[in-house]
Design an enzyme around this catalytic site. Structure first.
Site, PDB file in Angstrom:
ATOM      1  N   ASP A 111     -13.532  61.287  72.970  1.00 41.19           N
ATOM      2  CA  ASP A 111     -13.039  60.434  74.055  1.00 41.19           C
ATOM      3  C   ASP A 111     -11.521  60.223  73.992  1.00 41.19           C
ATOM      4  O   ASP A 111     -10.982  59.358  74.668  1.00 41.19           O
ATOM      5  CB  ASP A 111     -13.763  59.076  74.028  1.00 41.19           C
ATOM      6  N   HIS A 143      -9.795  59.291  71.278  1.00 44.80           N
ATOM      7  CA  HIS A 143      -9.308  58.260  70.343  1.00 44.80           C
ATOM      8  C   HIS A 143      -8.558  58.872  69.164  1.00 44.80           C
ATOM      9  O   HIS A 143      -8.827  60.005  68.758  1.00 44.80           O
ATOM     10  CB  HIS A 143     -10.428  57.319  69.889  1.00 44.80           C
ATOM     11  N   ASP A 183      -7.631  54.473  58.919  1.00 44.91           N
ATOM     12  CA  ASP A 183      -8.625  53.540  59.456  1.00 44.91           C
ATOM     13  C   ASP A 183      -9.761  53.355  58.452  1.00 44.91           C
ATOM     14  O   ASP A 183      -9.846  54.077  57.458  1.00 44.91           O
ATOM     15  CB  ASP A 183      -9.149  54.025  60.814  1.00 44.91           C
ATOM     16  N   GLU A 207     -10.000  53.219  70.344  1.00 47.28           N
ATOM     17  CA  GLU A 207     -10.865  53.711  71.405  1.00 47.28           C
ATOM     18  C   GLU A 207     -10.154  53.596  72.764  1.00 47.28           C
ATOM     19  O   GLU A 207      -9.109  52.940  72.870  1.00 47.28           O
ATOM     20  CB  GLU A 207     -12.167  52.884  71.410  1.00 47.28           C
TER      21      GLU A 207
HETATM   22  N1  LIG Z   1     -11.822  57.663  62.752  1.00 46.18           N
HETATM   23  C1  LIG Z   1     -12.075  59.057  62.782  1.00 46.18           C
HETATM   24  C2  LIG Z   1     -10.924  59.753  63.470  1.00 46.18           C
HETATM   25  O1  LIG Z   1      -9.743  59.606  62.693  1.00 46.18           O
HETATM   26  C3  LIG Z   1     -11.264  61.214  63.662  1.00 46.18           C
HETATM   27  O2  LIG Z   1     -10.162  61.867  64.282  1.00 46.18           O
HETATM   28  C4  LIG Z   1     -12.491  61.347  64.521  1.00 46.18           C
HETATM   29  C5  LIG Z   1     -12.852  62.785  64.823  1.00 46.18           C
HETATM   30  O3  LIG Z   1     -13.588  63.322  63.766  1.00 46.18           O
HETATM   31  P1  LIG Z   1     -13.920  64.839  63.592  1.00 46.18           P
HETATM   32  O4  LIG Z   1     -12.655  65.470  63.127  1.00 46.18           O
HETATM   33  O5  LIG Z   1     -14.991  64.902  62.574  1.00 46.18           O
HETATM   34  O6  LIG Z   1     -14.326  65.356  64.925  1.00 46.18           O
HETATM   35  O7  LIG Z   1     -13.560  60.725  63.818  1.00 46.18           O
HETATM   36  C6  LIG Z   1     -13.401  59.372  63.467  1.00 46.18           C
HETATM   37  O8  LIG Z   1     -13.597  58.613  64.588  1.00 46.18           O
END
Ligand SMILES: N[C@@H]1[C@@H](O)[C@H](O)[C@@H](COP(=O)(O)O)O[C@@H]1O
Length: 261
Positions: free
Chosen positions: A136, A138, A67, A143
């Protein structure tokens, strides 16, 4: 879906890095789908350590982005392209010519999304896709209530995700873009192996919904239940709301050694 409960994030990183190393030994030019966020860092550190000691050669690996923020210049330090260059490509000794990702600065975002889906297919598809999970539920930036059949497309972030990600922008939410490009859930499900890592109690509700809840767009990660080879690796904190934790521990402890994840 296989659920593996590990003692801590470091152990999760090591387990997944070893699975990636085994894949690269079998298929040196494997297409690795990589994720951003804090969670996968122990995976990248463990894999880079294996490269340094010669335990695996990643020089022919190809890297695909999950992404990207829309509107951040590619050279912005927090564009996911920059983050992945820093955290994955450079430590593994992989050049940008082996990297593919959506263009978050394209004038025609929709065309850029379609081009990225086509490029992934043209490249033979993702062999192993790493995933984190949002609080949440995702995955990527899909989302809640994203279509489970979605393709790569533009999405609008929830305020919670912008708040969660503000830490990468000096804690200033106004710098966090509202829009992103993400591989769709349908796109993600085309990878041959999905590996989701979640660590910390803050992810426990999302993990429980993913693993033990219904398949439902309200929890995008629950789509992993539809995949024939999905592995969810969680530390004790992230596993703390799993009703079937003992069952998962027992199953993994009694798995044949040769099978891997
Ligand atoms: N787009 C990324 C996701 O790919 C990731 O899984 C999420 C959680 O991040 P973290 O691992 O820092 O909690 O953050 C962002 O939203």
């Amino acid at each position: 879906m296989e659920v593996v409960i590990v003692p801590d994030a470091k152990a999760g990183g090591e387990l997944i890095a070893e699975a990636m190393a085994q894949l690269l030994r079998r298929k040196p030019d494997a297409l690795l789908g990589v994720a951003t966020g804090s969670t996968p860092l122990p995976i990248y550190e463990a894999l880079a350590a294996k490269v340094r000691t010669g335990a695996v050669d990643a020089s022919r690996a190809r890297i695909a982005q999950l992404d990207e923020y829309v509107g951040l210049p590619a050279e912005h330090p927090e564009s996911y392209r920059s983050v992945l260059r820093r955290e994955v490509l450079e430590p593994l000794g992989i050049g940008m010519s082996a990297f593919m990702g959506p263009d978050g600065t394209a004038a025609d975002v929709q065309a850029a999304c379609e081009a990225y889906d086509a490029a992934l297919a043209e490249a033979g598809g993702v062999d192993l896709q790493l995933l984190g999970i949002g609080t949440d539920g995702h995955i990527g930036f899909n989302e809640p209530c994203s279509s489970l059949a979605s393709r790569t497309r533009i999405k609008t972030l929830t305020e919670q995700t912008r708040v969660d990600n503000a830490r990468f922008f000096d804690g200033d939410i106004s710098q966090v873009p509202h829009h992103v490009i993400t591989q769709g859930i349908g796109t993600i499900l085309e990878a041959r192996h999905l590996v989701l890592l979640a660590t910390g109690e803050g992810k426990a509700d999302a993990v429980a919904a993913t693993v033990e809840g219904p398949v439902a767009a309200v929890c995008p990660a629950s789509a992993l239940q539809l995949h024939p080879h999905a592995t969810v690796v969680v530390d004790e904190g992230a596993a703390s709301k799993l009703k079937l934790a003992d069952y998962f521990r027992h199953t993994y402890a009694n798995k044949p050694d040769w099978q891997g994840i």
